[in-house]
Design an enzyme around this catalytic site. Sequence first.
Site, PDB file in Angstrom:
ATOM      1  N   ASP A 264       0.859  -1.185   0.000  1.00 44.79           N
ATOM      2  CA  ASP A 264       0.000   0.000   0.000  1.00 44.79           C
ATOM      3  C   ASP A 264       0.896   1.237   0.000  1.00 44.79           C
ATOM      4  O   ASP A 264       1.353   1.706   1.036  1.00 44.79           O
ATOM      5  CB  ASP A 264      -0.903  -0.028   1.241  1.00 44.79           C
ATOM      6  CG  ASP A 264      -1.907   1.110   1.278  1.00 44.79           C
ATOM      7  OD1 ASP A 264      -1.715   2.098   0.542  1.00 44.79           O
ATOM      8  OD2 ASP A 264      -2.870   1.014   2.061  1.00 44.79           O
ATOM      9  N   GLU A 375       1.190   2.592  13.242  1.00 42.48           N
ATOM     10  CA  GLU A 375       0.170   2.470  12.196  1.00 42.48           C
ATOM     11  C   GLU A 375      -0.957   1.670  12.829  1.00 42.48           C
ATOM     12  O   GLU A 375      -1.008   0.450  12.714  1.00 42.48           O
ATOM     13  CB  GLU A 375       0.747   1.787  10.959  1.00 42.48           C
ATOM     14  CG  GLU A 375      -0.127   1.923   9.727  1.00 42.48           C
ATOM     15  CD  GLU A 375      -1.205   0.866   9.644  1.00 42.48           C
ATOM     16  OE1 GLU A 375      -2.243   1.018  10.354  1.00 42.48           O
ATOM     17  OE2 GLU A 375      -1.033  -0.101   8.896  1.00 42.48           O
TER      18      GLU A 375
END
Length: 617
Positions: A264, A375
């Site tokens: 990603d 994250e």
Amino acid sequence: MANELNESERFAKEVKIDEEEEEEEEEEQIEEWDDWQSEEEDSVLDFLCLFCTSRFDSTLALFKHCSLDHSFDFHGVVRNFALDFYGSIKLINYIRSQVAENKCWVCRRSFQCNGDLQNHFHVGCEMDGKVLWEDDSYLKPYMEDDSLLHSFACDEDEDDCTTSMDKEVMRELISSEDLAELCSNGELDAQTEIGQKGCCLEIERIVASGISLDKSSGSFHQKNKNEQLRVSRGIVAAREIKSVNDNYFGAYGSFGIHREMLSDKVRTDTYRCALLSNPTLMDQATVLDVGCGTGILSLFAAQAGASRVIAVEASAKMATVATQVAKDNGLLADWSMRCEQPDSKNVVSVVHCMVEDLDKHVQVPPHSVDVLVSEWMGYCLLYESMLNSVLYARDHFLKPGGAILPDTATIFGAGFGRGGTSLPFWENVYGYDMSCIGKEVVEDASCVPIVDVVNSQDIVTESAMLHFFDLVLMKQDEMDFTSTFDLKLKSEHMVDSAYAPSGVTWCYGIVLWFETGFTSRFCKETPALLSTSPYSPKTHWSQTIFTFKEPIAMTAAKSITNSSAAIGSKECPATTIRSRISIARSSEHRSIDVSMETTGISSTGRKHSWPVQIFNL
């Protein structure tokens, strides 16, 4: 006759042989038993003192030491406070947690070192009946593999245990608010004494004599059962949380998930930019990476010039992988060499634990971290509930004024049209009409949130902000929120007949997404923004779709409508959809509950509300 003699001799020999074999077997069993006993003696349990580093081979010796050296009578405290098995566990974990922070377990006063604490210790009787360890969080072992938790109740024989349990019931009765009522009803003869002390003696007499209290104290037994039920529920909940955590962190042991996240580019490049393009933030910083996974953010931090990077990972497999990755890239810390090589780039330490347990595994002084990076975001931002851990790390390890990356998060929403559903697919499957399936799929979607990519051209309303989180200031209970917002048609749907040939646009539900900001508050050179919006490049988070029970017709504010028709129908489309969405942490650990209330408002101000929809993610 000779033959009979031979037979007798042969029989006698066989008997003798059998006896010798039995004796050998018995000797072997004795030897095996001795070996087993020896092994058992070699594996004597090791009990750590509650207050110092002394260790003992029995709880009896440990508690004697606590009584003589630390003025702490464990069994006395258990008796004085009428602690049951679970209450005793809470007491042990509570004391260990306080001593670990150099705090007095009675008055909670803090000290500079354990030595000062030893000189201060109170005795239990000074607590005046105040219980400081009632919270069910103390059911969780503070110290890993604490042998004392499994053995503290084994010092007394069964009779003593039974008597102790009876006394606990007695004390439960004594402490009951209904005790006076019980005495006043004449069910206990307390006239020979005054007040509660008399009741105490009378109840003790009844318990000692073995008289059943079932009939005379049903309310007390019910209270005791309620307390046991509360504790039992707490234990069940703790087990469920552990099971969910094991499954959650176990799932992150799959390399497929990590490949998806690393691939990603929106996600990874945003973090890379925030860490590598802000040198004044990162130079010689101590960095804490919560939930490091493969360790990619820790590697970025090391590359950016951090002096120490603590990478925390709860998945055993990924902690091992992250350690190897850091080692293979020449960044794994070897603290034994730091004095000889102060400028070494080997700064990454990987710790296998949850961040809530970090101080049990590695020395990290409170409020000593310069940069906290994680994250942590899940679907719809809050799924997985990892934000709890980030806020815990902030409150325990981040310096005053230290940086959190990212430091803001915002949830947005908008209405989507028919293209955001699966209806178009089912209407033409290799030339065949399967729309009957599509209708059922859409009905099912109104009960379950769907994580999928919604194309920007399928968004039919303007966007609205639901909630803003400031990770520097927010508290854990502020993760749950309710937001009311209005959705109006996008301008192109108002004026362009290509979008709404009949003047009506159908809204099929609301789609949510989030943005996280690496703002100039900390990233002074190069702020960054990570967006999962339908208008931005797609990410592995996609968007989260909440489908209405039935689509709502919408039109421009100046359109003429049929005042007698139902609002939201083709004859009387709504000009505004007012939605009230609540997002809260679910009772199921790491899940979230979402409720959606929807109201259509016509151009004349008439309103129609649909039944509330409940989703679990």
